[in-house]
Motif scaffolding. Sequence first.
Motif, PDB file in Angstrom:
ATOM      1  N   SER A 198       0.835  -1.209   0.000  1.00 25.49           N
ATOM      2  CA  SER A 198       0.000   0.000   0.000  1.00 25.49           C
ATOM      3  C   SER A 198       0.867   1.255   0.000  1.00 25.49           C
ATOM      4  CB  SER A 198      -0.931   0.006   1.206  1.00 25.49           C
ATOM      5  OG  SER A 198      -0.177   0.050   2.395  1.00 25.49           O
ATOM      6  N   MET A 199       2.156   1.087   0.233  1.00 21.20           N
ATOM      7  CA  MET A 199       3.079   2.205   0.240  1.00 21.20           C
ATOM      8  C   MET A 199       3.661   2.377  -1.156  1.00 21.20           C
ATOM      9  SD  MET A 199       6.271   2.964   2.773  1.00 21.20           S
ATOM     10  CE  MET A 199       7.260   1.608   2.245  1.00 21.20           C
ATOM     11  N   SER A 200       3.762   3.629  -1.617  1.00 20.59           N
ATOM     12  CA  SER A 200       4.408   3.899  -2.900  1.00 20.59           C
ATOM     13  C   SER A 200       5.342   5.094  -2.753  1.00 20.59           C
ATOM     14  CB  SER A 200       3.370   4.141  -3.997  1.00 20.59           C
ATOM     15  OG  SER A 200       2.592   5.274  -3.700  1.00 20.59           O
ATOM     16  N   LEU A 201       6.258   5.212  -3.668  1.00 22.90           N
ATOM     17  CA  LEU A 201       7.279   6.241  -3.643  1.00 22.90           C
ATOM     18  C   LEU A 201       6.741   7.548  -4.198  1.00 22.90           C
ATOM     19  CD1 LEU A 201      10.398   6.396  -3.090  1.00 22.90           C
ATOM     20  CD2 LEU A 201      10.664   6.169  -5.542  1.00 22.90           C
ATOM     21  N   ASN A 202       6.961   8.643  -3.498  1.00 23.81           N
ATOM     22  CA  ASN A 202       6.605   9.975  -3.995  1.00 23.81           C
ATOM     23  C   ASN A 202       7.834  10.743  -4.452  1.00 23.81           C
ATOM     24  OD1 ASN A 202       3.907   9.702  -3.584  1.00 23.81           O
ATOM     25  ND2 ASN A 202       3.813  10.986  -1.764  1.00 23.81           N
ATOM     26  N   CYS A 203       8.946  10.561  -3.736  1.00 19.66           N
ATOM     27  CA  CYS A 203      10.137  11.357  -4.001  1.00 19.66           C
ATOM     28  C   CYS A 203      11.376  10.567  -3.597  1.00 19.66           C
ATOM     29  CB  CYS A 203      10.055  12.656  -3.186  1.00 19.66           C
ATOM     30  SG  CYS A 203      11.418  13.776  -3.460  1.00 19.66           S
ATOM     31  N   ILE A 204      12.435  10.698  -4.393  1.00 16.75           N
ATOM     32  CA  ILE A 204      13.709  10.073  -4.042  1.00 16.75           C
ATOM     33  C   ILE A 204      14.823  11.061  -4.398  1.00 16.75           C
ATOM     34  CG2 ILE A 204      13.964   8.853  -6.245  1.00 16.75           C
ATOM     35  CD1 ILE A 204      15.087   6.475  -4.506  1.00 16.75           C
ATOM     36  N   ARG A 205      15.754  11.267  -3.484  1.00 17.22           N
ATOM     37  CA  ARG A 205      16.837  12.238  -3.674  1.00 17.22           C
ATOM     38  C   ARG A 205      18.130  11.710  -3.064  1.00 17.22           C
ATOM     39  NH1 ARG A 205      14.112  14.086  -6.968  1.00 17.22           N
ATOM     40  NH2 ARG A 205      12.939  16.002  -6.939  1.00 17.22           N
ATOM     41  N   GLY A 258      10.855   9.470   0.109  1.00 19.99           N
ATOM     42  CA  GLY A 258       9.608   9.895   0.729  1.00 19.99           C
ATOM     43  C   GLY A 258       8.465   9.099   0.133  1.00 19.99           C
ATOM     44  N   THR A 259       7.519   8.673   0.967  1.00 20.97           N
ATOM     45  CA  THR A 259       6.437   7.810   0.491  1.00 20.97           C
ATOM     46  C   THR A 259       5.075   8.491   0.611  1.00 20.97           C
ATOM     47  OG1 THR A 259       5.971   6.787   2.628  1.00 20.97           O
ATOM     48  CG2 THR A 259       7.747   5.801   1.301  1.00 20.97           C
ATOM     49  N   ASN A 260       4.058   7.837   0.047  1.00 23.94           N
ATOM     50  CA  ASN A 260       2.690   8.351   0.111  1.00 23.94           C
ATOM     51  C   ASN A 260       2.117   8.290   1.519  1.00 23.94           C
ATOM     52  OD1 ASN A 260       2.570   5.530   0.082  1.00 23.94           O
ATOM     53  ND2 ASN A 260       0.547   5.533  -0.858  1.00 23.94           N
ATOM     54  N   THR A 261       2.779   7.601   2.430  1.00 25.23           N
ATOM     55  CA  THR A 261       2.315   7.512   3.815  1.00 25.23           C
ATOM     56  C   THR A 261       2.976   8.565   4.709  1.00 25.23           C
ATOM     57  OG1 THR A 261       4.016   5.897   4.404  1.00 25.23           O
ATOM     58  CG2 THR A 261       1.907   5.028   3.609  1.00 25.23           C
ATOM     59  N   GLY A 262       3.847   9.405   4.115  1.00 29.19           N
ATOM     60  CA  GLY A 262       4.529  10.436   4.887  1.00 29.19           C
ATOM     61  C   GLY A 262       5.818   9.960   5.521  1.00 29.19           C
ATOM     62  N   GLN A 263       6.206   8.756   5.254  1.00 25.45           N
ATOM     63  CA  GLN A 263       7.414   8.172   5.844  1.00 25.45           C
ATOM     64  C   GLN A 263       8.649   8.586   5.044  1.00 25.45           C
ATOM     65  OE1 GLN A 263       7.444   3.906   5.598  1.00 25.45           O
ATOM     66  NE2 GLN A 263       8.991   3.705   7.180  1.00 25.45           N
TER      67      GLN A 263
END
Length: 122
Positions: A93-100, A112-117
């Motif tokens: 259920s977790m997906s990636l929003n941002c990677i740096r 950073g994930t869609n769950t705020g983690q």
Amino acid sequence: MLGIYSLEWETLGQRLYQVSFEQNAVSVSLSPTCRYLVVGLSARRRISLGTETDTIAQILQLDGGVPSKHNSSPQRGKLTKVRGLELYRELSSMSLNCIRWAPTPGQGIVCGTNTGQLTFLR
């Protein structure tokens, strides 16, 4: 398809690298040394037996892309896959929003994930 283009004024817009992925790219980051690229990939919503993980990002090495300043074609570089970053299916259920990349070489990658983690990878 993902393209990497020159931002130098004399060669602005020349494509230096090109790569395709099965999944859509959602985030792209160039390493502090400018030798690697990390590409965050969209989540796959599929039923698959036999694999326990999904690839959420790819680390690619940049090799040989050289812009041309004399109206000729630029020398296209090669993007070589270094490794994939995987996520266990139980966290599907977790997906990636941002990677740096972290700002200093050797500090790793921040996701950073869609769950705020936030996850730090070294």
